[in-house]
Design an enzyme around this catalytic site. Structure first.
Site, mmCIF file in Angstrom:
data_model
loop_
_atom_site.group_PDB
_atom_site.id
_atom_site.type_symbol
_atom_site.label_atom_id
_atom_site.label_comp_id
_atom_site.label_asym_id
_atom_site.label_seq_id
_atom_site.Cartn_x
_atom_site.Cartn_y
_atom_site.Cartn_z
ATOM 1 N N SER A 1 0.826 -1.212 0.000
ATOM 2 C CA SER A 1 0.000 0.000 0.000
ATOM 3 C C SER A 1 0.855 1.256 0.000
ATOM 4 C CB SER A 1 -0.912 0.009 1.226
ATOM 5 O OG SER A 1 -1.529 1.269 1.403
ATOM 6 N N TYR B 1 -2.976 0.182 10.162
ATOM 7 C CA TYR B 1 -3.039 -0.498 8.859
ATOM 8 C C TYR B 1 -1.737 -0.291 8.093
ATOM 9 C CZ TYR B 1 -3.945 -1.043 3.879
ATOM 10 O OH TYR B 1 -3.844 -1.388 2.551
ATOM 11 N N LYS C 1 -17.036 -1.884 0.703
ATOM 12 C CA LYS C 1 -16.013 -1.218 1.495
ATOM 13 C C LYS C 1 -16.564 -0.060 2.325
ATOM 14 C CE LYS C 1 -11.971 -0.516 -0.397
ATOM 15 N NZ LYS C 1 -11.079 -1.313 0.476
#
Length: 323
Positions: A117, A141, A179
């Protein structure tokens, strides 16, 4: 057989659909359908089997796949909620789990391609080039992803099979309904304009004007294409940026959605206190290493991709089985 973890998710289901388009259906999808929404992403896909992520973990730990011809593992499964602050949970889901899948792949010399990411660049103060100099994390995260990247860099030299990490920038496109608040700005704006006639953006913050925060928005079809290119071309192991290399403002994003819908106007709202200090106001991939690896298939033009996505949402928003 091809294994796709997170195959009922956003990027995973797009990857499975493109494999289907290329005539591949010998696919094992690994996921967790407990939220009751992402199962809809599976309805338009062709695959040979489904396995819950915990059962899959037991299978690889027990080496139940020994003797099974696995061509590649696309590890797209993760908890991607940037507002989840249980660090232990994130580390179990995104770090420990990924390590188990990685070592299974290494043991059996199976190509392993996984989702990293752009959140691993933190606020982006040091740029967006792969490596320790630029990397940071603003939330659990991002930290879980960053720590796995660092682990992968340690084991790549001893691996005898392909290992590819792709640092996804701001991905958008079909099959992201489930999501919720973590869906792309394009999905949010599409719904806002249809429901209220307004595309709501943040007011200025962190030195940026109203709606002028900039992100490297990358169409999910291009993300899938990069994954499949690395696998098919046997690209060199490493961790690569997966972004267009060209940032666009949120104003440009809203304008593209409004143009595609033929209606709507922009409205600005106060920047949320909860996001201050935890928000990336600017991202833009450095594509140098991706291009050096040989990737030469480019990325979809911005407005073309947004228009195609809006048309997809207008038609129902999910893939259709067999088409």
């Amino acid at each position: 057989m091809i294994i796709v973890t997170g195959g009922a998710g956003f990027i995973g289901s797009n990857l499975v659909k493109e494999l289907n388009n290329r005539g591949v259906t010998d696919i094992l999808i690994v996921d967790d359908l407990k939220d009751g929404a992402n199962y809809k992403n599976l309805k338009g896909l062709s695959f040979i089997d489904y396995q819950h992520k915990d059962d899959f973990l037991d299978s690889i730990v027990n080496d139940d796949f020994d003797g099974t011809d696995v061509d590649v593992i696309f590890h797209e499964g993760a908890c991607s909620d940037t507002m989840e602050y249980d660090v232990n949970f994130m580390m179990r889901q995104n770090y420990e789990y990924s390590k188990s899948v990685l070592h299974f792949a290494m043991k059996h010399r199976i190509p392993f391609l996984y989702a990293s990411s752009a959140s691993t660049y933190g606020g982006g103060e040091h740029g967006f080039t792969e490596g320790d100099v630029c990397e940071d994390a603003l939330n659990p995260y991002a930290y879980s992803k960053l720590l796995f990247d660092r682990y992968v860099r340690q084991v790549i030299p001893e691996a005898h099979s392909q290992i590819i990490g792709l640092k996804y920038f701001n991905v958008y496109g079909p099959q992201e309904h489930h999501k919720g608040k973590m869906a792309s700005i394009f999905y949010q704006l599409y719904n806002q304009v249809n429901e209220t006639g307004k595309a709501r953006l943040f007011k200025g913050y962190d030195g940026y004007g109203d709606g002028e925060q900039r992100r490297d928005f990358v169409y999910v079809k291009d993300v899938v294409n990069v994954n499949l290119w690395f696998w098919r071309k046997k690209g060199p192991s490493g961790i690569y940026n997966c972004g267009t290399g060209q940032a666009h403002t949120y104003n440009e994003a809203a304008e593209a959605v409004i143009e595609a819908l033929g209606k709507g106007e922009i409205e600005y709202r106060d920047f949320p206190e909860v996001l201050k200090g935890k928000y990336q106001s600017f991202t833009e991939a450095d594509p140098t290493h991706l291009l050096e690896a040989g990737y030469d298939e480019g990325f979809t033009e911005f407005k073309t991709a947004v228009r195609e996505y809006v048309e997809f949402l207008n038609s129902g928003g999910y893939f259709t089985y067999g088409k």
